[in-house]
Scaffold this motif. Sequence first.
Motif, short mmCIF file in Angstrom:
data_model
loop_
_atom_site.label_atom_id
_atom_site.label_comp_id
_atom_site.label_asym_id
_atom_site.label_seq_id
_atom_site.Cartn_x
_atom_site.Cartn_y
_atom_site.Cartn_z
N ILE A 667 124.95 -67.92 116.08
CA ILE A 667 124.32 -67.46 114.99
C ILE A 667 123.00 -68.23 114.76
N ARG A 668 121.84 -67.33 114.29
CA ARG A 668 120.63 -67.84 114.21
C ARG A 668 119.87 -67.22 113.13
N ASN A 669 118.88 -68.09 112.73
CA ASN A 669 118.11 -67.53 111.57
C ASN A 669 118.82 -67.41 110.30
N GLY A 670 119.54 -68.24 109.99
CA GLY A 670 120.19 -68.11 108.46
C GLY A 670 121.54 -68.81 108.57
N ARG A 671 122.01 -69.28 107.27
CA ARG A 671 123.24 -69.92 106.93
C ARG A 671 123.98 -69.18 106.01
N ARG A 672 123.52 -68.38 105.15
CA ARG A 672 124.66 -67.82 104.59
C ARG A 672 125.53 -66.52 105.23
N VAL A 673 126.22 -67.23 106.03
CA VAL A 673 127.27 -66.31 106.83
C VAL A 673 128.71 -66.90 106.35
N VAL A 674 129.78 -65.84 106.62
CA VAL A 674 130.96 -66.16 106.55
C VAL A 674 131.78 -65.65 107.61
N MET A 675 132.33 -66.41 108.29
CA MET A 675 133.20 -66.21 109.59
C MET A 675 134.46 -65.66 109.34
N VAL A 676 134.90 -64.38 109.84
CA VAL A 676 136.14 -64.21 109.39
C VAL A 676 136.93 -63.28 110.76
N ASN A 677 138.07 -63.55 111.03
CA ASN A 677 138.97 -63.00 111.92
C ASN A 677 138.70 -61.59 111.72
N PRO A 678 138.24 -60.85 113.07
CA PRO A 678 137.99 -59.36 113.07
C PRO A 678 139.28 -58.52 112.31
N GLU A 679 140.60 -58.77 112.69
CA GLU A 679 141.62 -58.10 112.20
C GLU A 679 141.79 -58.34 110.67
#
Length: 759
Positions: A667-679
């Motif tokens: 992940i680059r150039n940002g912190r407002r991300v949420v990691m979620v299992n694809p299923e």
Amino acid sequence: MAGKPPQNDPVQDAPQVAEPKHAAAGLPAVGHSLRMAQQQMGMKRTALTLLRVNQKDGFDCPGCAWPEPEHRHTAEFCENGAKAVAEEATLRRVTPDFFAAHPVADLATRSGYWLGQQGRLTHPMYLAEGADRYEAVPWERAFDIIAEELTGLASPDEALFYTSGRTSNEAAFLYQLFAREFGTNNLPDCSNMCHESSGSALNETIGIGKGSVLLDDLYQADLIIVAGQNPGTNHPRMLSALEKAKSNGARIITVNPLPEAGMERFKNPQTPRGMFKGAALTDLFLQIRIGGDQALFRLLNKLVLETEGAVDEAFVGEHTHGYEEFAEAARAADWDETLTATGLERAQIDEALGMVLASERTIVCWAMGLTQHKHSVPTIREVVNFLLLRGNIGRPGAGVCPVRGHSNVQGDRTMGIFERPAPAFLDALEKEFGFAPPRGHGYDVVRAIRAMRDDKAKVFFAMGGNFVSASPDTEVTEAAMRRARLTVHVSTKLNRSHAVTGARALILPTLGRTERDLQGGGEQFVTVEDSMGMVHASRGRLEPAGGHLLSEPAIVCRLARRVLGEGSRTPWEEFEKDYATVRDRIARVVSGFDDFNARVADPAGFALPHAPRDERRFPTATGKANFTAAPVEYPKLPEGRLLLQTLRSHDQYNTTIYGLDDRYRGIRNGRRVVMVNPEDARELGLADGSYTDLVSEWRDGVERRAAGFRVVHYPTARGCAAAYYPETNVLVPLDATADTSNTPASKSVVVRLEQSTTN
């Protein structure tokens, strides 16, 4: 040449996402370290400074608390250590002119990254009541303001004295001494938010709230279990120790909801082979569901009990208490419930059991992934049960290893930074200094926030740290801080807490670890305690960032003289001039510090005594190591919800944001991300790259929302999600805490994901 600070906040509305990495360190880490250091310090200063980090005649890294080996490398630091040093030793400066150009309202709109990038604070700054910006004041005026507010309180318990883990042993001892002579045990600290659960569990079970292993024990272990921890980002030098353990024949089980690059493969930059090929570390990865660790260790204990000859009956009989009650509870562990709680397959647990039974010397390491849940204390007690069963405490190559986060957070607690001090410590303090310290318990972090919210605390004084960003329930915390009469922060750099103030506010600039400390008695050094109870000296070598900085001990001593006045018999002026006189008093008050000044003269430092490790003696209420038998707990999710853990990015140390990338997670150039299992994402209708709001659900019915997070399809455990703090601290309810320890439950937040209200 060093770079200039950013004028504007970087735009973070389009994070770039690639595949996660499967190895940590190597050439990219070296390059990243040097690039960031050069931007802050320039090339010459970078070379001079980094070569002194963690050396026997140098300064202790202001980052994590991982111990140094006896034989040091020339470059005895990691990537994130280099970033921490660069941020402190930066050539950038925040002068009074900066504050004249930036009202507090403007600072409050800035990101933590932007604030930290501006540089070192140079002058005491004061925000008067009704003013819109800070102005420079002389030190004496700053102390007068604090004294005016403190002496005007209806009770000393209306003051709060917070401590960050960066504070040295000498400063911490003086700080708690001042607070208690003033009349309060309100000494919340960052431990309340991280390893308080470890201390609570270990004190009850083995009689001391610290780990029982030294670095050499890792090298001698047959099996190392790393649970709820990401060493590659949070304690990178630990990877070198794990690599050495592996080369000596150890096997490693990793227990974590996310795969982490550092535990997959470590490319040691100290050797050519390590730099390019690296070493695989994890032998078995148990991708556990968030909060399922207690159930896992309970089932393993059941299986050990069922294996003939697996229990160390001689150790259990001689050294433990409560075995029968524990064994009854463990035998009742249910396979189906455990598989539900953990998300694991039966074959994985069977494989782990085989590794456990094959090991004669086992260590369990853990961090926040175990400590920040409602049931964290019984989880860690179950880890202790697991080790006691096979006699894995009090012998070489075995034991408990809670890995502390900040460089002297354990030392601060040893020095008395604790809202619930032991009577024996207070007795020693009274005997040495001739005053009666308060005996009632004070406020921890969560209770301190409530006290400010409810107008029971009116002065907040922070020795380091970034309290507002580190604490849970951001909106509640900030509203509570704004109700204070006075907020004071002893700091090296700007942070969010300086923009969220009481009616009046002070910023007091202090020396960093890297800087020379000259007092009336000559050049001084301070001491720190690492995560394994080793104490050693730290000597800064750089010239201070400005002529108006004071050391933390000097700030405490001058403040104490101003507040306590002639009525205090404590020799504050002597302590400020010569820190050796402080260490003489520590030696007479704090157990294990006999002949402190003589012992710390050894460049390698010394190990504090640890009865369970050294003698297999357990100073508990029963006089033995205590088995426990708590009911198994794990989070249960309503349909359509996810369990969120807050965590750090790789360009981050606690609340300090070095950059906007998380290189190992792609992940680059940002912190407002949420990691979620694809299923999970597909079931919830969340496309990769879409934007969502995170809304936490808690029994009080209050909506807590973190808006505008990019969805990243990521190989998390099913039902689990992850996002960075402090951005997601807003989702953690103030009252959602661990039983017994009262630590915020930041690793198990029930959330629903809604269509984003922001683009």
